[in-house]
Design an enzyme around this catalytic site. Structure first.
Site, PDB file in Angstrom:
ATOM      1  N   GLY A  46       0.624  -1.068   0.270  1.00 59.23           N
ATOM      2  CA  GLY A  46      -0.458  -0.304   0.246  1.00 59.23           C
ATOM      3  C   GLY A  46       0.815   1.522  -0.195  1.00 59.23           C
ATOM      4  CD  GLN A  51       3.128   5.418   2.520  1.00 57.43           C
ATOM      5  OE1 GLN A  51       2.220   5.972   2.401  1.00 57.43           O
ATOM      6  NE2 GLN A  51       3.992   4.986   3.559  1.00 57.43           N
ATOM      7  CB  CYS A  94       4.940   1.592   7.160  1.00 55.28           C
ATOM      8  SG  CYS A  94       4.655   3.343   6.282  1.00 55.28           S
ATOM      9  CG  LEU A  95       6.295   0.999   0.906  1.00 53.78           C
ATOM     10  CD1 LEU A  95       6.058   1.426  -0.122  1.00 53.78           C
ATOM     11  CD2 LEU A  95       7.786  -0.057   0.949  1.00 53.78           C
ATOM     12  CG  HIS A 136      -0.552   0.979   7.364  1.00 54.13           C
ATOM     13  ND1 HIS A 136      -0.334   0.655   8.064  1.00 54.13           N
ATOM     14  CD2 HIS A 136      -0.049   2.173   6.248  1.00 54.13           C
ATOM     15  CE1 HIS A 136       1.231   0.990   8.003  1.00 54.13           C
ATOM     16  NE2 HIS A 136       1.404   1.483   6.860  1.00 54.13           N
ATOM     17  CD  GLU A 137      -1.050   2.173   2.502  1.00 54.29           C
ATOM     18  OE1 GLU A 137      -0.523   3.313   3.079  1.00 54.29           O
ATOM     19  OE2 GLU A 137      -0.018   1.662   2.451  1.00 54.29           O
ATOM     20  CG  HIS A 140       0.137   6.312   5.296  1.00 52.98           C
ATOM     21  ND1 HIS A 140       1.474   7.416   6.242  1.00 52.98           N
ATOM     22  CD2 HIS A 140      -0.044   5.143   5.636  1.00 52.98           C
ATOM     23  CE1 HIS A 140       2.234   6.326   6.149  1.00 52.98           C
ATOM     24  NE2 HIS A 140       1.279   4.691   5.636  1.00 52.98           N
TER      25      HIS A 140
HETATM   26 NI    NI Z   1       2.217   3.223   5.747  1.00 49.77          NI
END
Ligand code: NI
Length: 178
Positions: A46, A51, A94-95, A136-137, A140
């Site tokens: 995701g 991000q 998470c990236l 989660h997304e 963000h």
């Molecule tokens: Ni994330």
């Protein structure tokens, strides 16, 4: 399409609230395409626009397992309109917090309303890992990271590690540039 640089924590740009898009037009579709390509390359399941430094309410996801047919999802202005009382626990990463993981509790089932790639309004019920990934997304988009759901002790440990990584990277870059 293009690969976009991913911002890593700690960074104030990850703590801001993103703005809704008016519509999924050509520009938003290009952003979604680039984000999906960036997510697959990372690799991740995701990615949210903040991000990659874009403060728009846009996310992409694909929770298909290795060997399964890809299931890319594109969502603009996603909203949780219903959530179950059942809780599931998944180990999240998470990236933007590379190599950091923690167990996070979230509602197991959610109903999400969003604009799809064709600018159509959709409502979809999700459960299990997909529900966790999309929640989660969406976090963000409101400047919330998965570490904001865990104890401050554990969050502090993870953020200190990431700060150290960043300092080491900056030193290496300065050396390479000298
Ligand atoms: Ni994330």
């Amino acid at each position: 399409m293009a690969l976009l640089p991913i911002i890593t924590a700690p960074d104030p740009r990850l703590k801001r609230v993103a703005a809704a898009v008016d519509a999924v037009d050509y520009d938003v579709r290009c952003l979604m395409d680039d984000m999906l390509e960036t997510m697959y390359a990372a690799p991740g399941v995701g990615l949210a626009a903040p991000q990659v430094g874009v403060l728009k309410r846009v996310i992409v996801a694909d929770v298909a397992r290795a060997g399964e047919k890809p299931q890319p999802m594109h969502m603009a202005n996603p909203e949780i309109i219903d959530a179950s009382g059942d809780i599931s626990v998944f180990e999240e990463g998470c990236l933007s917090l590379p190599e950091q993981f923690a167990e996070v509790k979230r509602p197991n089932t959610v109903r999400i309303r969003y604009l799809d790639y064709e600018n159509e309004t959709r409502e979809q019920d999700m459960d299990g890992f997909l529900a966790t990934c999309v929640q989660h997304e969406i976090d963000h988009l409101d400047g919330v990271l998965f570490v904001d759901h865990i104890s401050s002790l554990k969050r502090g440990m993870i953020l200190r590690k990431l700060t150290k990584f960043k300092k080491a990277d900056a030193k290496a870059e300065a050396k390479a540039g000298a």
